[in-house]
Design a protein around this motif. Sequence first.
Motif, PDB file in Angstrom:
ATOM      1  N   VAL A 356      -3.815   7.098  -3.931  1.00 12.24           N
ATOM      2  CA  VAL A 356      -2.955   7.421  -3.868  1.00 12.24           C
ATOM      3  C   VAL A 356      -2.229   8.056  -5.597  1.00 12.24           C
ATOM      4  CG1 VAL A 356      -0.488   8.544  -2.630  1.00 12.24           C
ATOM      5  CG2 VAL A 356      -1.468   6.931  -1.717  1.00 12.24           C
ATOM      6  N   THR A 357      -2.598   9.732  -5.551  1.00 11.98           N
ATOM      7  CA  THR A 357      -2.523  10.211  -6.482  1.00 11.98           C
ATOM      8  C   THR A 357      -2.167  11.412  -6.377  1.00 11.98           C
ATOM      9  OG1 THR A 357      -4.916  11.327  -6.946  1.00 11.98           O
ATOM     10  CG2 THR A 357      -4.818   9.651  -8.030  1.00 11.98           C
ATOM     11  N   GLY A 358      -1.786  11.772  -5.142  1.00 12.13           N
ATOM     12  CA  GLY A 358      -0.285  12.622  -4.738  1.00 12.13           C
ATOM     13  C   GLY A 358       0.970  12.070  -4.204  1.00 12.13           C
ATOM     14  N   SER A 359       1.159  12.162  -2.609  1.00 13.35           N
ATOM     15  CA  SER A 359       2.620  11.334  -2.166  1.00 13.35           C
ATOM     16  C   SER A 359       2.388  10.837  -0.343  1.00 13.35           C
ATOM     17  CB  SER A 359       3.954  12.667  -2.510  1.00 13.35           C
ATOM     18  OG  SER A 359       3.923  12.990  -3.827  1.00 13.35           O
ATOM     19  N   ALA A 360       2.795   9.559  -0.804  1.00  8.63           N
ATOM     20  CA  ALA A 360       2.712   9.224   0.609  1.00  8.63           C
ATOM     21  C   ALA A 360       4.226   8.724   1.028  1.00  8.63           C
ATOM     22  CB  ALA A 360       1.348   8.610   0.517  1.00  8.63           C
ATOM     23  N   THR A 361       4.412   8.461   2.260  1.00  8.56           N
ATOM     24  CA  THR A 361       5.719   7.892   3.218  1.00  8.56           C
ATOM     25  C   THR A 361       5.161   7.064   4.236  1.00  8.56           C
ATOM     26  OG1 THR A 361       6.131   9.432   4.563  1.00  8.56           O
ATOM     27  CG2 THR A 361       7.161   9.955   2.157  1.00  8.56           C
ATOM     28  N   TRP A 362       5.040   5.893   4.408  1.00  9.85           N
ATOM     29  CA  TRP A 362       4.619   5.300   5.207  1.00  9.85           C
ATOM     30  C   TRP A 362       5.741   4.327   5.919  1.00  9.85           C
ATOM     31  CZ3 TRP A 362      -0.718   5.260   4.430  1.00  9.85           C
ATOM     32  CH2 TRP A 362      -1.250   5.631   3.049  1.00  9.85           C
ATOM     33  N   ASP A 363       5.445   4.521   7.288  1.00  7.13           N
ATOM     34  CA  ASP A 363       6.311   3.628   7.923  1.00  7.13           C
ATOM     35  C   ASP A 363       5.285   3.114   9.882  1.00  7.13           C
ATOM     36  OD1 ASP A 363       7.970   3.273  10.642  1.00  7.13           O
ATOM     37  OD2 ASP A 363       8.405   5.754  10.983  1.00  7.13           O
ATOM     38  N   ASN A 364       5.574   1.482   9.440  1.00  4.55           N
ATOM     39  CA  ASN A 364       5.433   0.583  10.261  1.00  4.55           C
ATOM     40  C   ASN A 364       3.708   1.128  10.092  1.00  4.55           C
ATOM     41  OD1 ASN A 364       4.533  -1.687  11.794  1.00  4.55           O
ATOM     42  ND2 ASN A 364       4.347  -0.017  13.510  1.00  4.55           N
ATOM     43  N   CYS A 365       2.610   0.898   8.530  1.00  6.92           N
ATOM     44  CA  CYS A 365       1.344   1.203   8.558  1.00  6.92           C
ATOM     45  C   CYS A 365       1.030   0.231   7.812  1.00  6.92           C
ATOM     46  CB  CYS A 365       0.627   2.387   7.973  1.00  6.92           C
ATOM     47  SG  CYS A 365       1.474   3.948   8.501  1.00  6.92           S
ATOM     48  N   LEU A 366      -0.403  -0.140   8.375  1.00  6.84           N
ATOM     49  CA  LEU A 366      -1.200  -1.182   7.750  1.00  6.84           C
ATOM     50  C   LEU A 366      -2.718  -0.573   7.281  1.00  6.84           C
ATOM     51  CD1 LEU A 366      -1.444  -4.727   8.352  1.00  6.84           C
ATOM     52  CD2 LEU A 366      -2.925  -4.541  10.127  1.00  6.84           C
ATOM     53  N   VAL A 367      -2.511  -1.247   5.941  1.00  9.31           N
ATOM     54  CA  VAL A 367      -4.318  -0.335   5.152  1.00  9.31           C
ATOM     55  C   VAL A 367      -4.579  -1.427   4.394  1.00  9.31           C
ATOM     56  CG1 VAL A 367      -4.699   0.948   3.329  1.00  9.31           C
ATOM     57  CG2 VAL A 367      -2.914   1.934   4.410  1.00  9.31           C
ATOM     58  N   ASN A 368      -6.363  -1.647   5.216  1.00 10.98           N
ATOM     59  CA  ASN A 368      -6.919  -2.984   4.823  1.00 10.98           C
ATOM     60  C   ASN A 368      -6.449  -3.998   4.089  1.00 10.98           C
ATOM     61  OD1 ASN A 368      -9.490  -3.811   3.437  1.00 10.98           O
ATOM     62  ND2 ASN A 368      -8.923  -3.947   1.367  1.00 10.98           N
ATOM     63  N   GLY A 369      -5.732  -4.700   5.713  1.00  9.33           N
ATOM     64  CA  GLY A 369      -4.640  -6.154   6.693  1.00  9.33           C
ATOM     65  C   GLY A 369      -3.213  -5.657   5.716  1.00  9.33           C
ATOM     66  N   LYS A 370      -3.053  -4.811   4.587  1.00  5.80           N
ATOM     67  CA  LYS A 370      -1.783  -4.528   3.742  1.00  5.80           C
ATOM     68  C   LYS A 370      -0.815  -4.327   4.734  1.00  5.80           C
ATOM     69  CE  LYS A 370      -4.082  -6.225  -0.161  1.00  5.80           C
ATOM     70  NZ  LYS A 370      -4.501  -5.835  -1.156  1.00  5.80           N
ATOM     71  N   PRO A 371      -0.105  -4.450   5.158  1.00  7.84           N
ATOM     72  CA  PRO A 371       1.515  -4.174   5.632  1.00  7.84           C
ATOM     73  C   PRO A 371       1.787  -2.658   4.299  1.00  7.84           C
ATOM     74  CG  PRO A 371       1.684  -6.206   6.532  1.00  7.84           C
ATOM     75  CD  PRO A 371       0.334  -5.742   5.347  1.00  7.84           C
ATOM     76  N   GLN A 372       2.151  -1.580   4.555  1.00  5.13           N
ATOM     77  CA  GLN A 372       2.605  -0.764   3.778  1.00  5.13           C
ATOM     78  C   GLN A 372       4.585  -1.227   3.848  1.00  5.13           C
ATOM     79  OE1 GLN A 372       0.322   0.843   1.596  1.00  5.13           O
ATOM     80  NE2 GLN A 372      -0.506  -0.732   2.280  1.00  5.13           N
ATOM     81  N   PRO A 373       4.889  -1.017   2.046  1.00 11.35           N
ATOM     82  CA  PRO A 373       6.285  -1.151   2.669  1.00 11.35           C
ATOM     83  C   PRO A 373       7.103   0.495   3.545  1.00 11.35           C
ATOM     84  CG  PRO A 373       4.932  -1.116   0.301  1.00 11.35           C
ATOM     85  CD  PRO A 373       3.911  -1.155   1.051  1.00 11.35           C
ATOM     86  N   ASP A 374       7.499   0.485   3.869  1.00 16.35           N
ATOM     87  CA  ASP A 374       8.330   1.762   4.253  1.00 16.35           C
ATOM     88  C   ASP A 374       9.217   2.605   3.105  1.00 16.35           C
ATOM     89  OD1 ASP A 374       7.302   1.044   6.777  1.00 16.35           O
ATOM     90  OD2 ASP A 374       9.448   0.214   7.603  1.00 16.35           O
ATOM     91  N   GLY A 375       8.127   3.684   3.091  1.00 16.68           N
ATOM     92  CA  GLY A 375       8.780   4.355   2.273  1.00 16.68           C
ATOM     93  C   GLY A 375       7.874   5.202   1.356  1.00 16.68           C
ATOM     94  N   SER A 376       7.524   4.935   0.539  1.00 15.46           N
ATOM     95  CA  SER A 376       7.112   6.625  -0.730  1.00 15.46           C
ATOM     96  C   SER A 376       6.041   6.040  -1.551  1.00 15.46           C
ATOM     97  CB  SER A 376       8.122   7.025  -1.323  1.00 15.46           C
ATOM     98  OG  SER A 376       8.334   6.711  -2.224  1.00 15.46           O
TER      99      SER A 376
END
Length: 396
Positions: A356-376
Amino acid sequence: MKPIIFLLTLLSVTAVARDIHVGVGKDAPTIAIAIKAAQPGDVIHLEPRVYRDYAGFYSKKGEPGKPVTLDGHGAILEGSDPIDATKWTEVSPGLFKNDELLPRLDDAVLGRWFFLWDGKMNHMGRTSKGRSAALKKAEELEAGEWTFVKDPSQEKPPSKQIYGTFYLKLAPGQKLADANIHAPVRSAGVQFGGDNAHLVIKNLTATHPYNDGFNIHGDCRDVVFENIAAIECGDDGISAHESAQYRVDGFVSIGNSTGITDTGTAQTSYRNVFLAKNLGFDLFFLDEGRYELMNVLVLSSAQNPLTITGRDKGDCRMKMENVLIRRLTEPRMGSIALRAFLEAKNCTFEGMDVKVTGSATWDNCLVNGKPQPDGSAGGGARKTELMKLAPPSFTP
């Protein structure tokens, strides 16, 4: 009844919605005549068979609540035709050439080109939006291969048209007429151009054009695709350009150069989607568009699994919900590039990371086995209001 009389008859009666049947009887209209004749509320019916034809919508409009509908009923729009062996010349044992396979050819078409060889696509290691092998010399071809040799002496700048010769190499003793080779002679399965509105296209498969299965150019409003598929197309399974706005409910994209590619200021919404075996990109969203994906499964083996980028125009926005991308091969990196924003909810990216070099927000997401912190995440994520297409895309 001749097709032209059929057309005039339809145009003279517009008060009552009609069912227009393509492919029933010798005097039935072609797809093109049926689309031209259709009035608001009319339904064009195809038979559940293969049509060596395409469906072109050029400034076609229904009315709010009275769309023009094309119902394929399971029809297949086939973009290829068998080659005519009499138009090829054998220049050495098993090596055949043709100088006039297409009336017009440019580098963009050549980059998408393939032959169907006994039912199997042969790209010669090339794809339109990814790494591609150089074309071989004619004398280097092995049995079951093809190439194109340019003749720059015929080119006339600033025209982009190119000239040259296609070559096919057969096994020793094989006759070209028996080789079962098809060439993609149509550019798309469904083609939009101009200003279209209030249309429904459903229950239809596009396969083997040299460009897109569903190629949506121009400006369109209140357009819906339902239960469609793009199989083994030279470029995109479906692609929105310019200011197109449409919704898709039910889409299968298999074996194309890209699964979905949307660009410009398009506003698109996809739900209930399956992608597999694409070549260059699985998901590719660009520029100033507003895009939504919901209920999507991607078995990802393309060169690039996911790219969202504003390029130099900026502010590309994507909303994803219930998306699973299962990466099957290297490289294992998706990209949310500069000037791009992703809002992801209940998404899983399996076997891959997301840069992510732009912007992203995550809500209950899993990326490569790792839960993403909710938010930005990324460069200053911010809440943004994505487009709304009627009916709203994320209504349960």
